[in-house]
Design a protein around this motif. Structure first.
Motif, PDB file in Angstrom:
ATOM      1  N   CYS A   1      -9.078  40.118  84.616  1.00  0.00           N
ATOM      2  CA  CYS A   1     -10.193  39.343  84.058  1.00  0.00           C
ATOM      3  C   CYS A   1      -9.715  38.408  82.954  1.00  0.00           C
ATOM      4  CB  CYS A   1     -11.275  40.287  83.531  1.00  0.00           C
ATOM      5  SG  CYS A   1     -12.121  41.236  84.825  1.00  0.00           S
TER       6      CYS A   1
ATOM      7  N   GLU B   1      -8.096  35.311  84.427  1.00  0.00           N
ATOM      8  CA  GLU B   1      -9.106  34.351  84.887  1.00  0.00           C
ATOM      9  C   GLU B   1      -9.662  33.547  83.721  1.00  0.00           C
ATOM     10  OE1 GLU B   1     -12.031  36.699  86.831  1.00  0.00           O
ATOM     11  OE2 GLU B   1     -10.733  37.251  88.527  1.00  0.00           O
TER      12      GLU B   1
ATOM     13  N   ARG C   1     -16.557  39.289  80.943  1.00  0.00           N
ATOM     14  CA  ARG C   1     -16.021  39.121  82.302  1.00  0.00           C
ATOM     15  C   ARG C   1     -15.635  40.469  82.902  1.00  0.00           C
ATOM     16  NH1 ARG C   1     -13.444  34.891  85.096  1.00  0.00           N
ATOM     17  NH2 ARG C   1     -14.915  33.624  83.888  1.00  0.00           N
ATOM     18  N   SER C   2     -15.063  41.330  82.102  1.00  0.00           N
ATOM     19  CA  SER C   2     -14.550  42.603  82.623  1.00  0.00           C
ATOM     20  C   SER C   2     -15.597  43.711  82.671  1.00  0.00           C
ATOM     21  CB  SER C   2     -13.368  43.073  81.760  1.00  0.00           C
ATOM     22  OG  SER C   2     -13.791  43.352  80.432  1.00  0.00           O
TER      23      SER C   2
END
Length: 205
Positions: free
Chosen positions: A24, A27, A45-46
């Motif tokens: 993550c 990204e 995000r994670s």
């Protein structure tokens, strides 16, 4: 592909959360840049907590370094066997260029991140660890370069010039490909750059 990479460098079920955070984070760093990405961005995000991220990596610098070292370890896993099987300075130089350009072709996200993060890792609190890892990773190469000079196969040059002569041109092409400025994957042109690296160092052609 990335999942396989993180499984290889961080194996085991107990490290699954760490692998997930790294994927993550990668990204986020590629989308927004390292400076603009915050721990909270990675948390969102994670789907993990800030505490979990800090538990595994200490801080943002630790996370950047962990991701950089994971990429370095993956490249080493590809490069090292080829260098150890080499039987001449010429073969070592050619295999180094081939393994590097092939790795970038297979791992463009990690390669792009390494270009982004290299200077900050080198200048930060993990700079000494990076220097140690680099010395260990290229020990076989240095041995063969010294042997090549001794045999008269390789020109005796200032030590600091060898990395640029070996990988400078191939790194430049890889950057161009990763940024979309050239269309052909680096691995397709590896023989051309390997020959050029050898010619730049060889005593006589």
């Amino acid at each position: 592909m990335l999942q396989d990479t993180f499984e290889r460098v961080l194996p085991g079920a107990r490290k699954s959360t760490k692998r997930h955070i790294l994927r993550c984070a990668l990204e986020c760093f590629l989308e927004s840049g390292i400076e603009s990405t915050t721990i909270d961005t990675i948390r969102q995000r994670s789907g993990t907590s800030v505490g979990t991220i800090y538990h595994h990596f200490g801080n943002k610098e630790g996370l950047v370094a962990a991701l950089f070292f994971a990429a370095l370890d993956d490249h080493k896993a590809v490069m090292w066997p080829e260098l150890e099987r080499a039987n001449s300075p010429k073969t070592v130089i050619e295999e180094l260029v081939h393994s590097y350009m092939d790795w970038v072709t297979r791992q463009p996200e990690l390669a792009r991140f390494m270009f982004l993060a290299r200077s900050s890792v080198a200048a930060g609190p993990f700079g000494e660890e990076l220097a140690v890892r680099n010395r260990e990773q290229y020990s076989v190469l240095h041995k063969w370069l010294a042997e090549g000079v001794k045999l008269g196969d390789i020109r005796s040059l200032p030590k600091e010039t060898y990395p640029s002569l070996l990988l400078g041109q191939s790194e430049n092409y890889c950057r161009a490909w990763l940024s979309g400025r050239v269309p052909t994957p680096p691995g397709d042109h590896a023989p051309v750059f390997a020959d050029s690296a050898w010619r730049s160092l060889a005593q006589q052609i």
